[in-house]
Scaffold this motif. Sequence first.
Motif, PDB file in Angstrom:
ATOM      1  N   ASP A   7      12.423  -4.152  11.341  1.00 30.52           N
ATOM      2  CA  ASP A   7      12.252  -3.318   9.490  1.00 30.52           C
ATOM      3  C   ASP A   7      10.715  -4.416   8.184  1.00 30.52           C
ATOM      4  O   ASP A   7      11.409  -4.685   7.082  1.00 30.52           O
ATOM      5  CB  ASP A   7      13.454  -3.368   8.550  1.00 30.52           C
ATOM      6  CG  ASP A   7      14.022  -2.643   7.115  1.00 30.52           C
ATOM      7  OD1 ASP A   7      13.051  -1.922   7.269  1.00 30.52           O
ATOM      8  OD2 ASP A   7      14.494  -3.019   6.725  1.00 30.52           O
ATOM      9  N   ALA A   8       9.835  -4.055   9.182  1.00 27.92           N
ATOM     10  CA  ALA A   8       8.907  -4.759   8.473  1.00 27.92           C
ATOM     11  C   ALA A   8       7.613  -4.622   8.401  1.00 27.92           C
ATOM     12  O   ALA A   8       7.977  -3.961   9.769  1.00 27.92           O
ATOM     13  CB  ALA A   8       9.312  -6.510   9.159  1.00 27.92           C
ATOM     14  N   PHE A   9       6.501  -5.053   7.585  1.00 31.87           N
ATOM     15  CA  PHE A   9       5.638  -4.443   8.210  1.00 31.87           C
ATOM     16  C   PHE A   9       4.670  -5.138   9.160  1.00 31.87           C
ATOM     17  O   PHE A   9       5.123  -6.655   8.731  1.00 31.87           O
ATOM     18  CB  PHE A   9       4.497  -4.142   6.851  1.00 31.87           C
ATOM     19  CG  PHE A   9       5.368  -2.877   6.183  1.00 31.87           C
ATOM     20  CD1 PHE A   9       5.517  -2.059   5.958  1.00 31.87           C
ATOM     21  CD2 PHE A   9       5.999  -3.580   4.981  1.00 31.87           C
ATOM     22  CE1 PHE A   9       5.944  -0.675   5.475  1.00 31.87           C
ATOM     23  CE2 PHE A   9       6.962  -2.587   4.010  1.00 31.87           C
ATOM     24  CZ  PHE A   9       6.683  -0.971   4.679  1.00 31.87           C
ATOM     25  N   LEU A  10       3.864  -5.078   9.311  1.00 34.29           N
ATOM     26  CA  LEU A  10       2.196  -5.764  10.213  1.00 34.29           C
ATOM     27  C   LEU A  10       1.016  -5.473   9.418  1.00 34.29           C
ATOM     28  O   LEU A  10       1.242  -3.871   9.359  1.00 34.29           O
ATOM     29  CB  LEU A  10       2.614  -5.171  12.191  1.00 34.29           C
ATOM     30  CG  LEU A  10       2.862  -5.496  13.179  1.00 34.29           C
ATOM     31  CD1 LEU A  10       3.280  -5.694  14.589  1.00 34.29           C
ATOM     32  CD2 LEU A  10       3.172  -6.933  12.348  1.00 34.29           C
ATOM     33  N   ASP A  11       0.291  -6.127   8.866  1.00 30.47           N
ATOM     34  CA  ASP A  11      -0.719  -6.167   8.760  1.00 30.47           C
ATOM     35  C   ASP A  11      -2.240  -5.130   9.898  1.00 30.47           C
ATOM     36  O   ASP A  11      -1.109  -5.902  10.522  1.00 30.47           O
ATOM     37  CB  ASP A  11      -1.274  -7.360   7.478  1.00 30.47           C
ATOM     38  CG  ASP A  11      -1.234  -8.326   8.663  1.00 30.47           C
ATOM     39  OD1 ASP A  11      -1.526  -8.552  10.193  1.00 30.47           O
ATOM     40  OD2 ASP A  11      -1.328  -9.759   7.790  1.00 30.47           O
ATOM     41  N   TYR A  12      -2.876  -5.254   9.317  1.00 29.12           N
ATOM     42  CA  TYR A  12      -4.279  -4.474  10.383  1.00 29.12           C
ATOM     43  C   TYR A  12      -4.495  -6.232  11.800  1.00 29.12           C
ATOM     44  O   TYR A  12      -4.217  -5.478  12.261  1.00 29.12           O
ATOM     45  CB  TYR A  12      -6.000  -4.719   9.391  1.00 29.12           C
ATOM     46  CG  TYR A  12      -6.065  -3.845   9.936  1.00 29.12           C
ATOM     47  CD1 TYR A  12      -6.061  -2.599  10.677  1.00 29.12           C
ATOM     48  CD2 TYR A  12      -7.319  -4.299  11.281  1.00 29.12           C
ATOM     49  CE1 TYR A  12      -7.042  -1.887  11.301  1.00 29.12           C
ATOM     50  CE2 TYR A  12      -8.067  -4.283  12.018  1.00 29.12           C
ATOM     51  CZ  TYR A  12      -8.547  -2.913  11.884  1.00 29.12           C
ATOM     52  OH  TYR A  12      -9.357  -1.798  12.709  1.00 29.12           O
ATOM     53  N   GLU A  13      -4.277  -7.319  11.059  1.00 31.41           N
ATOM     54  CA  GLU A  13      -4.907  -8.031  11.287  1.00 31.41           C
ATOM     55  C   GLU A  13      -3.986  -8.662  12.944  1.00 31.41           C
ATOM     56  O   GLU A  13      -4.508  -8.669  14.363  1.00 31.41           O
ATOM     57  CB  GLU A  13      -4.893  -9.744  11.523  1.00 31.41           C
ATOM     58  CG  GLU A  13      -6.128  -9.130  10.544  1.00 31.41           C
ATOM     59  CD  GLU A  13      -6.361  -8.867   9.221  1.00 31.41           C
ATOM     60  OE1 GLU A  13      -4.901  -8.376   8.560  1.00 31.41           O
ATOM     61  OE2 GLU A  13      -6.768  -8.528   8.373  1.00 31.41           O
ATOM     62  N   ASP A  14      -2.475  -8.513  12.593  1.00 31.12           N
ATOM     63  CA  ASP A  14      -1.600  -8.375  13.424  1.00 31.12           C
ATOM     64  C   ASP A  14      -1.238  -7.536  14.433  1.00 31.12           C
ATOM     65  O   ASP A  14      -1.422  -7.143  16.162  1.00 31.12           O
ATOM     66  CB  ASP A  14       0.150  -8.639  13.179  1.00 31.12           C
ATOM     67  CG  ASP A  14       0.175 -10.081  12.541  1.00 31.12           C
ATOM     68  OD1 ASP A  14      -0.577 -11.068  12.608  1.00 31.12           O
ATOM     69  OD2 ASP A  14       0.862 -10.058  10.983  1.00 31.12           O
ATOM     70  N   VAL A  15      -1.795  -6.073  13.878  1.00 31.84           N
ATOM     71  CA  VAL A  15      -1.814  -4.937  14.965  1.00 31.84           C
ATOM     72  C   VAL A  15      -3.216  -5.236  16.052  1.00 31.84           C
ATOM     73  O   VAL A  15      -2.833  -4.056  17.623  1.00 31.84           O
ATOM     74  CB  VAL A  15      -1.701  -3.688  13.977  1.00 31.84           C
ATOM     75  CG1 VAL A  15      -1.720  -2.273  14.860  1.00 31.84           C
ATOM     76  CG2 VAL A  15      -0.491  -3.117  13.303  1.00 31.84           C
ATOM     77  N   GLU A  16      -3.596  -5.392  15.133  1.00 32.02           N
ATOM     78  CA  GLU A  16      -5.271  -5.530  16.218  1.00 32.02           C
ATOM     79  C   GLU A  16      -5.417  -6.253  17.427  1.00 32.02           C
ATOM     80  O   GLU A  16      -5.609  -6.228  18.425  1.00 32.02           O
ATOM     81  CB  GLU A  16      -6.471  -5.848  15.403  1.00 32.02           C
ATOM     82  CG  GLU A  16      -7.486  -5.791  16.019  1.00 32.02           C
ATOM     83  CD  GLU A  16      -9.050  -5.719  14.960  1.00 32.02           C
ATOM     84  OE1 GLU A  16      -9.639  -5.751  15.157  1.00 32.02           O
ATOM     85  OE2 GLU A  16      -9.039  -6.558  14.358  1.00 32.02           O
TER      86      GLU A  16
END
Length: 158
Positions: free
Chosen positions: A130-139
């Motif tokens: 129930d939290a977002f991952l930002d682009y850098e974390d996903v990458e």
Amino acid sequence: MSRYEDRLNDDKRRQQADRLTFHTLEELVAMCGKLHNNWLYTNVDQWNQDPLHTPVYYFNEDWQEDQLADEQAVENDRGDIIPNDLADAGLRSWFEMATFEDVVEVLHDAGEPVILPMIVIALKYYHEYDAFLDYEDVEARLQLHDVLTQVADEQTSE
């Protein structure tokens, strides 16, 4: 333009469909910003195994209630209203359309190219935590996955 006017214009441009089927994640992503906020349904176990090709369903809540009243739908064990023709598909509520759009938007906000596997990683993370991952974390997670896959492939070929 005021925030109110922005929201009103956004609401007017969105479609109010009763029932839609997205056969691939790519089809669903293409509809971001085009549908009203209703729940998305899928077979979560199947989606976890093949997120790019598992069908996702969009049902208008008023339509669902009408279907239930007309005995054209049933409630599953979680209280989700599922059309009779999908009663055995193992569907359950998965994301609200607005939340799905927010997960995708967080990735796009980086201004970098976003690919479907990145969206899958972000959706799975949000669904679990129930939290977002930002682009850098996903990458970073995608790169780690690629390295682990290469190692596993090399070990299998030996």
